[in-house]
Design a protein around this motif. Structure first.
Motif, short mmCIF file in Angstrom:
data_model
loop_
_atom_site.label_atom_id
_atom_site.label_comp_id
_atom_site.label_asym_id
_atom_site.label_seq_id
_atom_site.Cartn_x
_atom_site.Cartn_y
_atom_site.Cartn_z
N ARG A 54 0.83 -1.16 0.30
CA ARG A 54 0.03 -0.02 -0.14
C ARG A 54 0.82 1.28 0.10
NH1 ARG A 54 -2.74 -3.19 3.40
NH2 ARG A 54 -2.17 -2.27 5.24
N ASP A 57 2.22 1.75 -3.24
CA ASP A 57 1.24 2.24 -4.28
C ASP A 57 1.05 3.58 -4.17
OD1 ASP A 57 0.85 -0.32 -5.36
OD2 ASP A 57 -0.96 -0.71 -4.38
N GLU A 58 0.83 4.04 -2.80
CA GLU A 58 0.99 5.52 -2.49
C GLU A 58 1.83 6.42 -3.13
OE1 GLU A 58 0.49 5.94 1.72
OE2 GLU A 58 -1.34 4.75 1.87
N ARG A 59 3.07 5.86 -2.73
CA ARG A 59 4.38 6.69 -3.61
C ARG A 59 4.16 6.58 -5.11
NH1 ARG A 59 8.67 5.54 -5.78
NH2 ARG A 59 8.42 3.50 -6.09
N ARG A 60 3.76 5.54 -5.60
CA ARG A 60 3.68 5.66 -7.25
C ARG A 60 2.50 6.45 -7.63
NH1 ARG A 60 2.98 0.00 -7.69
NH2 ARG A 60 4.60 -0.92 -6.95
N GLY A 61 1.49 6.68 -6.94
CA GLY A 61 0.43 7.61 -7.24
C GLY A 61 0.90 8.96 -6.98
N LYS A 62 1.53 9.29 -6.02
CA LYS A 62 2.09 10.54 -5.83
C LYS A 62 3.24 10.91 -6.90
CE LYS A 62 1.79 10.70 -0.77
NZ LYS A 62 2.46 10.91 0.52
N GLU A 63 3.93 10.15 -7.18
CA GLU A 63 4.72 10.44 -8.37
C GLU A 63 4.21 10.61 -9.58
OE1 GLU A 63 7.72 7.17 -8.52
OE2 GLU A 63 8.71 7.87 -6.82
N ALA A 64 2.96 9.68 -9.76
CA ALA A 64 2.21 10.06 -11.22
C ALA A 64 1.55 11.26 -11.12
CB ALA A 64 1.06 8.87 -11.18
N LYS A 65 1.01 11.89 -10.17
CA LYS A 65 0.44 12.99 -9.97
C LYS A 65 1.42 14.26 -10.31
CE LYS A 65 -3.25 12.12 -6.78
NZ LYS A 65 -4.01 12.29 -5.33
#
Length: 83
Positions: A54, A57-65
């Motif tokens: 999790r 996934d949060e880290r990847r989501g932040k990077e994608a944003k």
């Protein structure tokens, strides 16, 4: 009479027997507590793995944003400065 005396002597010892049992089993309880703390059960390992996934996934989501925001800003700059 003998039975009454025996009962009167045994009754106060009931608490002592309980205490003795507690003291005798204490080393076993301490050892099992230590083993429990030193080992990881399968469910604990699964929980840790899920927590780690999790967070990833949060880290990847932040990077994608961040990347999407950077791309939007670059696109705006290109639209303002077509040159």
């Amino acid at each position: 009479m003998k039975r009454i005396v025996t009962l009167l002597l045994i009754l106060p010892l009931a608490g002592c027997v309980s205490t003795v049992a507690h003291v005798v089993t204490a080393p076993v309880r301490v050892a099992s507590w230590g083993v429990d703390k030193m080992t990881t059960s399968q469910s604990e390992a699964d929980e840790k793995r899920g927590r780690r996934e999790r967070k990833e996934d949060e880290r990847r989501g932040k990077e994608a944003k961040k990347e999407a925001k950077r791309q939007r800003e670059l696109e705006r700059e290109r639209q303002r400065d077509p040159g």
